[in-house]
Design an enzyme around this catalytic site. Structure first.
Site, short mmCIF file in Angstrom:
data_model
loop_
_atom_site.label_atom_id
_atom_site.label_comp_id
_atom_site.label_asym_id
_atom_site.label_seq_id
_atom_site.Cartn_x
_atom_site.Cartn_y
_atom_site.Cartn_z
N ARG A 160 -2.13 -6.12 8.61
CA ARG A 160 -0.77 -5.55 8.68
C ARG A 160 -0.45 -5.17 10.11
NH1 ARG A 160 2.72 -1.47 4.77
NH2 ARG A 160 3.36 -3.44 3.89
N TYR A 176 -1.34 3.84 13.73
CA TYR A 176 -2.74 4.23 13.53
C TYR A 176 -3.62 3.56 14.59
CZ TYR A 176 -0.70 6.14 9.35
OH TYR A 176 0.11 6.84 8.50
N PRO A 226 0.83 -1.23 0.00
CA PRO A 226 0.00 0.00 0.00
C PRO A 226 0.85 1.27 0.00
CG PRO A 226 -0.72 -1.54 1.71
CD PRO A 226 0.55 -2.08 1.17
#
Ligand SMILES: Cc1cc2nc3c(=O)[nH]c(=O)nc-3n(C[C@H](O)[C@H](O)[C@H](O)COP(=O)(O)O)c2cc1C
Length: 400
Positions: A240, A192, A29
């Site tokens: 991930r 995140y 990504p």
């Protein structure tokens, strides 16, 4: 003569659930900061399309926000609205036409929301930025802790926030399916929201979502469960991780192995082994960006959790990728920056590794021209430079 035994592993198809990729090369990504209110446009079509034409088997789009407030910037991608579906569908259709697998990474920035784009080093937005439509907004987090000073301290998520965000993951999964994706990855890395729950650097809660490792893993596992239930059974689901927070991380590889075991129990198929990104109230240095810098993480997770892994980071050469697979350290090899430099890396790697028809990795429109050129070169050499019309026509027939 090439056969299944001596064909490079990198170019041996892999089947996961009901999805078969023609090779084991993955486009990792890559955020583009080029979306319009979350939706992709011609840029993403070109960016991902050229990589599909170049031969990669699995093509991931950038991190795609499950909620508008879960973006880092106003330019980030998202899939929080029904209007986004046809915009992504156009891209997935094209990728499939090139015999590649379209894959989406969905995520939530959590406290890393409300900033400028990467070229501005993700500088937090300020009230002045509202003048041109970029008003700062409040991010969410497990605890009201920032990793750097922002206009709004992130909101510590209460039970309602957790329910709302889980529902956003479910809906984003359903939209990803409607948009034509065949693989979905949950972004649980890079500091995140999910990683913020996992790491003791950012999670100071003392309820069921904090405290010991089990508590800190709860949110990640709930996301995994809700997404798996919403994603078709015959489609692969990846996750991930930041295998370690940083060098000497507080979230370390033992924690990642434990998480991977739990994810496996929840029918996650593949762990994509990245690292770092948490930053904040810690001085942990990043894992050094040397050659194949995260392949060791993929290896240990694969061996100890008994789950398939992706090796990513600092891989640029065909022989490196093949060695990682041959030595059983990972099941797929992903690359990001090398693909910016060389979109046709996959076809070139096939040639370097001695695949009999390397052009087969590319669409027919390109492959037959390149096969023709090979034959012409061969014939010119054999005939001392001159090729007859009849010979040329024979080449055309053979390569068409
Ligand atoms: C331009 C760019 C954007 C990235 N965006 C994302 C992203 O959206 N999601 C993600 O998980 N990683 C992202 N990464 C990290 C890459 O997926 C990859 O893990 C990292 O670059 C290491 O691989 P490489 O050495 O082959 O570049 C990005 C990397 C680059 C270079």
């Amino acid at each position: 003569m090439e056969n299944a035994q001596n064909r490079p592993l990198l170019f041996t198809p892999i089947t996961i659930r009901g999805v078969t990729a023609k090779n084991r090369v993955v486009v990792s990504p890559m955020c583009q900061y080029h979306s319009d209110d979350g939706g992709p446009g011609d840029w993403q079509m070109m960016h991902l399309g050229r990589l599909a034409v170049g031969g990669a088997g699995i093509i991931f789009g950038e991190e795609t926000g499950v909620e508008a407030r879960g973006r880092k910037t106003y330019m980030c991608a998202g899939i929080w609205d029904e209007n986004h579906i046809p915009m992504y569908r156009r891209i997935t259709d094209f990728i499939k036409e090139q015999d590649a697998i379209p894959a989406i990474q969905i995520g939530h920035a959590g406290r890393k929301a409300s900033c400028h784009v990467a070229t501005e080093d993700w500088r937090p937005l300020r009230d002045e930025d509202a003048e041109y439509g970029w008003a700062p907004w409040q991010g969410l987090a497990p605890s009201a802790l920032d990793q750097l000073p922002r206009r709004y301290t992130p909101k510590a998520m209460d039970a309602d926030d957790i329910r709302t965000v889980l529902e956003a993951w479910r809906e984003a999964t359903r939209r990803s399916m409607d948009a034509g994706y065949d693989i979905l990855e949950i972004h649980g890395a890079h500091g995140y929201l999910i990683h913020q729950f996992l790491s003791p650097v950012s999670n100071h809660r003392n309820d069921a979502y904090g405290g010991d490792r089990e508590g800190r893993m709860r949110f990640a596992l709930e996301v995994a469960e809700i997404v798996r239930a919403a994603w078709p059974k015959d489609k692969p689901l990846f996750f991930r991780v930041s295998s370690v927070d940083g060098e000497g991380g507080i979230w370390d590889l033992d924690d990642t192995v434990a998480l991977a075991r739990e994810l496996k129990e929840r029918d996650i198929d593949m762990i994509d082994c990245s690292s770092g990104g948490i930053s904040g109230d810690s001085e942990m240095p990043m894992v050094p960006r040397i050659e194949k810098f995260q392949a060791g993480f993929a290896d240990r997770v694969r061996r100890e959790a008994g789950i398939m892994t992706i090796a990513v980071g600092g891989i640029t050469e065909a022989h490196q990728a093949e060695e990682i697979l041959q030595s059983g350290r990972a099941d797929l090899v992903a690359m990001a920056r090398e693909f910016i430099w060389n979109a046709d890396w996959t076809a070139h790697a096939a040639r370097e590794l001695g695949v009999e028809d390397p052009f087969d990795q590319m669409p027919h429109e390109y492959a037959f021209r390149l096969r023709q050129r090979e034959k012409q070169k061969e014939m010119s050499i054999n005939q001392g430079g001159a090729v007859t019309r009849a010979a040329y026509e024979k080449i055309f027939d053979e390569t068409w």
